[in-house]
Design a protein around this motif. Structure first.
Motif, PDB file in Angstrom:
ATOM      1  N   HIS A   1     128.367   1.718  62.541  1.00 36.54           N
ATOM      2  CA  HIS A   1     127.089   2.118  61.954  1.00 36.54           C
ATOM      3  C   HIS A   1     126.491   3.338  62.657  1.00 36.54           C
ATOM      4  O   HIS A   1     126.994   3.779  63.683  1.00 36.54           O
TER       5      HIS A   1
ATOM      6  N   HIS B   1     129.457   4.974  65.255  1.00 32.28           N
ATOM      7  CA  HIS B   1     130.093   4.384  66.441  1.00 32.28           C
ATOM      8  C   HIS B   1     130.475   2.930  66.218  1.00 32.28           C
ATOM      9  O   HIS B   1     130.006   2.287  65.277  1.00 32.28           O
TER      10      HIS B   1
ATOM     11  N   HIS C   1     131.399  -0.778  68.890  1.00 35.14           N
ATOM     12  CA  HIS C   1     130.759  -1.416  70.034  1.00 35.14           C
ATOM     13  C   HIS C   1     131.784  -1.972  71.007  1.00 35.14           C
ATOM     14  O   HIS C   1     131.590  -3.054  71.570  1.00 35.14           O
TER      15      HIS C   1
ATOM     16  N   GLU D   1     120.830  -6.210  67.301  1.00 32.47           N
ATOM     17  CA  GLU D   1     119.881  -5.126  67.513  1.00 32.47           C
ATOM     18  C   GLU D   1     118.590  -5.458  66.759  1.00 32.47           C
ATOM     19  O   GLU D   1     118.645  -5.874  65.602  1.00 32.47           O
TER      20      GLU D   1
HETATM   21 FE   LIG Z   1     125.199   0.272  67.550  1.00 34.11          FE
END
Ligand SMILES: [Fe+2]
Length: 177
Positions: free
Chosen positions: A133, A77, A79, A86
């Motif tokens: 990622h 995916h 963003h 993260e």
């Molecule tokens: Fe992500």
């Protein structure tokens, strides 16, 4: 944490902002304190749980808690054009980064770049367009991650592997109860 994040996002330059957010998350998680309430830490049966911990009143950023049961993970995916940081809070997460090498007959082409096993207190920043990622729980016990996005992310593009590349699919993102 909110006070430190408020200061971090005051930075106008995206790399500086992400570095400051990353340091904040690492600092807080490495303090060892259990600062996330228990109701945010429950696993969900079908897919990883995704819960909103804090939304900046000025919408500059949001903080999410994600909980990963055994074998739970994301598809490839992006963003939605937002920066994100993260950080692992509990357990261990496998992060695989991909680079997009182009689009061929409507299908995105991706090459896996880097596979990282992240432990509590380890954070990574992603700044579009280098933000593709997958995340997955690396162990058989639940894992928890903290995510700070440069806004409230209500959708993203996911990339589903098909013959000849990856099909881009817009995904609505909901919060788990
Ligand atoms: Fe992500």
């Amino acid at each position: 944490m909110i006070r430190m994040l408020d200061e971090a996002v005051e930075r106008q330059e995206v790399h500086g902002c992400c570095t400051a957010v990353k340091k904040t998350l690492e600092h807080i998680v490495n303090s060892g304190e259990d600062f996330i309430p228990a109701e945010y830490l429950q696993t969900a049966p079908d897919r990883y749980a995704r819960r909103l911990l804090h939304l900046d009143p000025r919408q500059r950023y949001s903080v999410l808690v994600m909980v990963w049961d055994k074998d739970q993970g994301t598809s490839l995916h992006d963003h939605a054009g937002m920066w994100c940081v993260e950080c692992v809070y509990r357990g261990r997460i496998k992060v695989t980064s991909y680079s997009c090498t182009g689009i061929n007959e409507g299908l995105h082409q991706f090459t896996p770049e880097l596979e990282v096993f992240a432990s509590p207190g380890e954070a990574g920043a992603l700044i579009p367009p280098f933000d593709h990622h997958t995340l997955a729980n690396a162990d058989a016990t639940p894992a928890v991650t903290l995510h700070v996005y440069g806004g409230e992310m209500r959708w993203c593009d996911a990339f589903v592997p098909v013959e000849g590349g990856y099909q881009m699919v817009k995904r609505e993102l909901a919060y788990t109860q």
